[in-house]
Design an enzyme around this catalytic site. Sequence first.
Site, mmCIF file in Angstrom:
data_model
loop_
_atom_site.group_PDB
_atom_site.id
_atom_site.type_symbol
_atom_site.label_atom_id
_atom_site.label_comp_id
_atom_site.label_asym_id
_atom_site.label_seq_id
_atom_site.Cartn_x
_atom_site.Cartn_y
_atom_site.Cartn_z
ATOM 1 N N TYR A 257 0.793 -1.228 0.000
ATOM 2 C CA TYR A 257 0.000 0.000 0.000
ATOM 3 C C TYR A 257 0.828 1.283 0.000
ATOM 4 O O TYR A 257 0.444 2.277 -0.564
ATOM 5 C CB TYR A 257 -0.864 0.046 1.267
ATOM 6 C CG TYR A 257 -2.157 -0.725 1.214
ATOM 7 C CD1 TYR A 257 -3.034 -0.584 0.144
ATOM 8 C CD2 TYR A 257 -2.532 -1.561 2.264
ATOM 9 C CE1 TYR A 257 -4.244 -1.271 0.115
ATOM 10 C CE2 TYR A 257 -3.743 -2.243 2.247
ATOM 11 C CZ TYR A 257 -4.595 -2.099 1.175
ATOM 12 O OH TYR A 257 -5.788 -2.770 1.151
ATOM 13 N N SER A 288 -2.171 -6.066 -7.032
ATOM 14 C CA SER A 288 -2.037 -4.944 -6.089
ATOM 15 C C SER A 288 -2.654 -5.362 -4.757
ATOM 16 O O SER A 288 -3.409 -6.321 -4.696
ATOM 17 C CB SER A 288 -2.825 -3.741 -6.612
ATOM 18 O OG SER A 288 -4.211 -3.989 -6.509
ATOM 19 N N ASP A 289 -2.364 -4.642 -3.713
ATOM 20 C CA ASP A 289 -3.165 -4.826 -2.501
ATOM 21 C C ASP A 289 -4.549 -4.228 -2.792
ATOM 22 O O ASP A 289 -4.759 -3.528 -3.797
ATOM 23 C CB ASP A 289 -2.498 -4.174 -1.275
ATOM 24 C CG ASP A 289 -3.010 -4.801 0.034
ATOM 25 O OD1 ASP A 289 -4.125 -5.355 0.033
ATOM 26 O OD2 ASP A 289 -2.301 -4.731 1.053
ATOM 27 N N ALA A 290 -5.509 -4.508 -1.916
ATOM 28 C CA ALA A 290 -6.894 -4.119 -2.200
ATOM 29 C C ALA A 290 -7.032 -2.613 -2.403
ATOM 30 O O ALA A 290 -6.589 -1.828 -1.555
ATOM 31 C CB ALA A 290 -7.785 -4.574 -1.053
ATOM 32 N N ALA A 292 -5.508 -0.648 -4.116
ATOM 33 C CA ALA A 292 -4.267 0.140 -4.167
ATOM 34 C C ALA A 292 -4.075 0.831 -5.525
ATOM 35 O O ALA A 292 -3.398 1.859 -5.593
ATOM 36 C CB ALA A 292 -3.060 -0.739 -3.834
#
Length: 767
Positions: A257, A288-290, A292
């Site tokens: 993030y 990606s992270d959630a 992001a």
Amino acid sequence: MRNFRLVTSLLLLGCLLAFTTHVPAQSSGMNADEAHRKAEALLKQMNLDEKIGQMNQAAGMMIPGLGGAKPDDLIAKGGVGSVLWLIDVKEINRLQHIAVEKSRLHIPILFAFDVIHGYRTAFPVPLGMASSWDPSVEEAAQRYAGQDARAAGILWTFTPMVDIARDARWGRIVEGAGEDPYLGAAMARAQVRGFQGENVGPDSVLVCVKHFAGYGAAEGGRDYDSSYVPEELMQNVYLKPFHAAAAAGAGSFMSAYMDLNDVPASGNHWLLTNVLRDQWGYKGFVVSDAFAVASLQVHGFAKDAEDAALKGVTAGLNMDMASGTYVKNIAKLVSEGKIKETQLDAMVLPILEAKYKLGLFEKPYVDEAKVESTLNRQEGRELERKIASRSMVLLRNENQTLPLKKDLKKIAVIGPLADSTHDIEGGWTVEGLFGGGGKSHPVTVLAGLKNALPNAQISVVPGPTPGKVFLGMVDQFSGSKAVTPPTAQETSEWIAKTKSAAADADVVIAVMGEMASMSSEAASRASMKLPGIQQEMLEAAVASGKPVVLVLENGRPVDINWAAEHVPAILESWFPGTEGGNAVADVLFGAVNPGGKLPVSWAHSAGEEPLYYNHNLTHEPEDRPNFTSRYWDVASKPLYPFGYGLSYTSFKFDNLRLSKASMKTGEATEVQVDVTNTGSVAGDAVGQVYIHQRYGSASRPVRQLEGFKRVALKPGEKQTLTFTLGKDELQFWDPQTKTWVVEPSTFDLWAGEDSTAKLHAELTVTE
Ligand code: NOJ
């Protein structure tokens, strides 16, 4: 007498509970070449929207505040490559049927979830498993978790979290292996092997190594905050476990993030392309992270959503988790010529390859009839109990307070965590994550004590309920309401109850620490103090004059300075998992001799953080009398050092020797050290080898771990531990030449039980 009893019970239990990693291995599926050929052939048939669809991971669950409609229509159009946050098997199958039957090319969905430390049976939190200093523990736990997950339709887990955490204020320290790159790398490899097996196949779960990279260096330990990490520190410390996981064949990575050196990780070309693909030759894919990708705008990095998609793709990010930014913007970017379709081909290919390797095209659906019987396997609980006790760290044991005798008549159990089913398993449990759960029937410490001593009289003083204890904290996942502190009146009543329970007992067992939701994501702390009135209750128990044992449940080191002087026995259990209470009882009553070691330096207070053992020398090292790098108010050394942990027996390390005391830069030497069990009970020792390069083109850490081994020793038994020191162990990333170098120098070597080991030898490396 007491020791004799202990020897026999340990030997017996050794046979019964002999630690085994026997969880059947996965069968290997399609080989990489075949998966590659099939993926290429499929790719040729795909249109632009279908390619973009594979790069889109949709949320399978509505999340309050974050929304998300059911992705049915998009799936039917081939617009969804993966779905996350969905564990309802019927819903998984329903969506898979849409993908396979209604979409033009019938490409199955890759269902993903955070299977961090177990599915239904929760194993200890990762920081706990790292405390075992036994990678086979992580491997066995994750193999078992993977079998559960796969049976329940989860094909891809967002595990392992391999972020180095040098600052215990950072809540996510609980999700990783602690502060050390060598230990972290070993645990990372083990988790990859556990979930994926030798190769990703039809019984595997694909791993996702996160959070790439530098996330653990968040400023002030505040989750999501910026990280500023120079390249040499990235290479020598933060990237090491990631590299190890990549080299072990990890199928995917997750971008972090935060912004690294001002460039958000999810749009960071240096990380995602220069390091991961160019330097390491990584062939898997990155998600990606959630949210992001959308957040690249929030960071002030992308102008708008279109720019965010462009920056993600250009950096080398294959899949957008949950933000829908790719699926809404990439087609336009291609039509404007800002992204080439061939660029997308390279991004989609590894996603399709993973689906082939997992055998998804052949067997896309979950066998609903088998799910519950798989998730409820008794063998999982047995494995969990062994792993949990193997992960515990004995921090203090004055006058052999532990192990306790089994003929105790009266026990007082105090503290808010004593009977908390919610906390014993720790955070990030699959079924507990969105407030569900309830199916694993966790064994609390109180229940474990009752199981161990069914005839003892046990009184319980929990203190204020967790909601009241953990001041100001809102449990985000269970959604509990804002909390109020106990009144003075309530506090004095609890203290009075503690005193009378202690006065009437043979022993007091205090189960204290942190609520599970106080660590993990968005759960940093500025203080390490025991929350609520736990400290007061502990002091009241000790004042009774009865022996007190403190059992800690927590996701990070907490302030136990007072306890470390006044409470005779302290056992760190972290969050030990579903069978945690039974495992605690195994250790307290001597059925298991604790052998875990700290994977973090244990600070006295949050003000010392970041605190880690492998720091450089200052110009006035700590052992000088004046002007040293220190605080006025706390010692410069941790309360307990990295690698520390006691046992019910004692060990002697001696005879440290090298096969070559002098060698050339390209060579390797063998290091051997003898370890003897000098006590009267069987136990596990963890031999640890540390090195220090005295001079060279950069300052090097005072010590760094470069080898460890956990061994079981009978009383009087001696074993020789052998380690290798060669290129991998001696090299470092030279900030001046920006290359990996092994330099001619003199190296100090220490071997022993923790990072303060005294047994010393020297190694000379010449040109
Ligand atoms: C956010 C977390 O940072 C990450 O660790 C997790 O895997 C994803 N959400 C998906 O749940």
